[in-house]
Design a protein around this motif. Structure first.
Motif, short mmCIF file in Angstrom:
data_model
loop_
_atom_site.label_atom_id
_atom_site.label_comp_id
_atom_site.label_asym_id
_atom_site.label_seq_id
_atom_site.Cartn_x
_atom_site.Cartn_y
_atom_site.Cartn_z
N THR A 192 29.80 32.81 29.61
CA THR A 192 31.01 32.06 30.02
C THR A 192 31.89 32.93 30.98
OG1 THR A 192 30.93 30.86 28.15
CG2 THR A 192 33.15 30.86 29.25
N GLN A 193 32.14 34.48 30.49
CA GLN A 193 32.93 35.20 30.99
C GLN A 193 32.27 35.59 32.49
OE1 GLN A 193 32.97 38.28 27.96
NE2 GLN A 193 34.96 37.89 27.85
N ARG A 194 30.90 35.80 32.40
CA ARG A 194 30.03 35.99 33.80
C ARG A 194 30.38 34.86 34.76
NH1 ARG A 194 25.77 35.82 36.75
NH2 ARG A 194 24.83 37.52 37.43
N LYS A 195 30.05 33.59 34.43
CA LYS A 195 30.42 32.50 35.31
C LYS A 195 31.76 32.53 35.79
CE LYS A 195 29.41 27.68 35.79
NZ LYS A 195 28.83 26.33 35.31
N LYS A 196 32.64 32.71 34.97
CA LYS A 196 34.17 32.87 35.52
C LYS A 196 34.46 33.89 36.54
CE LYS A 196 36.71 31.07 31.40
NZ LYS A 196 37.38 31.16 30.36
N LEU A 197 33.73 34.87 36.18
CA LEU A 197 33.78 36.35 37.19
C LEU A 197 33.17 35.85 38.40
CD1 LEU A 197 34.58 39.13 38.09
CD2 LEU A 197 32.61 40.05 36.79
N VAL A 198 31.87 35.09 38.46
CA VAL A 198 31.32 35.02 39.43
C VAL A 198 31.98 33.81 40.35
CG1 VAL A 198 29.01 33.86 40.20
CG2 VAL A 198 29.02 35.78 38.79
N LEU A 241 34.58 35.56 42.20
CA LEU A 241 34.23 36.20 43.50
C LEU A 241 33.90 35.50 44.60
CD1 LEU A 241 31.97 38.99 41.46
CD2 LEU A 241 34.10 39.48 42.69
N ILE A 242 32.80 34.23 44.13
CA ILE A 242 32.59 33.42 45.43
C ILE A 242 34.06 32.78 46.14
CG2 ILE A 242 31.60 31.10 45.63
CD1 ILE A 242 29.24 31.94 43.57
N ARG A 300 30.54 45.59 43.26
CA ARG A 300 31.05 46.33 44.34
C ARG A 300 30.95 45.60 45.53
NH1 ARG A 300 29.63 49.16 48.62
NH2 ARG A 300 30.72 51.04 49.04
N GLU A 301 29.54 45.17 45.90
CA GLU A 301 28.88 44.44 47.12
C GLU A 301 30.01 43.41 47.24
OE1 GLU A 301 26.97 46.52 49.42
OE2 GLU A 301 27.78 47.62 47.79
N ALA A 302 30.34 42.49 46.12
CA ALA A 302 31.04 41.42 46.48
C ALA A 302 32.51 41.66 46.94
CB ALA A 302 30.90 40.44 45.04
N MET A 303 32.94 42.76 46.21
CA MET A 303 34.37 43.00 46.63
C MET A 303 34.33 43.65 47.88
SD MET A 303 35.88 44.23 42.78
CE MET A 303 34.99 45.45 42.74
#
Length: 160
Positions: free
Chosen positions: A4-10, A13-14, A133-136
């Motif tokens: 759930t946390q991963r999905k929120k972070l992704v 980022l998107i 890092r690449e997303a940021m």
């Protein structure tokens, strides 16, 4: 980090890459730009909007290719990242560049949403870079040059 946390972070980022959140999105920055202004270099600026769009396309593609595969080829800075000024650009070339920017973002989003990809671990072929890092990097780099597009449009009297 649970799923759930991963999905929120992704999702954050998107959203940051696509929408800009606190600033104009790339799509907004180029929307309704008169074709005759694409290659005009405003006074006291070093690049045309076309050169900025192409720089975003080239750099983002390089980041996505690197993030996706150890087989990506390195580009030479700065020559491979910037196109030379030109007097005109066709609608076909303009639209192709915009489409590739969008498609490369979608390719990167697929990397982020693939739960098999660790967001935090260094990519095995890199020197410490992670998908996070690449997303940021994509979001930051695109935001910087998107702002330059807005400034150029203001100087060309073609902004809201």
């Amino acid at each position: 980090m649970d799923q759930t946390q991963r999905k929120k972070l992704v999702n954050e980022l998107i959203s940051l890459i696509e929408k800009g959140n606190a600033h104009v999105s790339f799509k907004e920055s180029v929307a309704d730009l008169p074709s005759g202004l694409r290659t005009v270099i405003p006074e006291n600026l070093p690049y045309s909007i076309w050169q900025l769009v192409e720089h975003i396309r080239i750099a983002q593609k390089d980041i996505v290719d690197f993030s996706a595969s150890a087989d990506s080829e390195s580009l030479a800075w700065p020559d491979d990242y910037w196109v030379e000024p030109t007097d005109s650009i066709s609608d076909e070339d303009w639209n192709h560049s915009l489409k590739q920017i969008e498609e490369d973002q979608q390719r990167f989003h697929a990397l982020l949403t693939d739960e098999n990809n660790d967001l935090f671990s260094p990519l095995p072929w890199g020197t410490g870079q992670s998908l996070l890092r690449e997303a940021m990097l994509i979001a930051d780099h695109n935001a910087y040059h998107t702002a330059e597009i807005v400034v150029a449009r203001r100087l060309l009297k073609s902004w809201k």
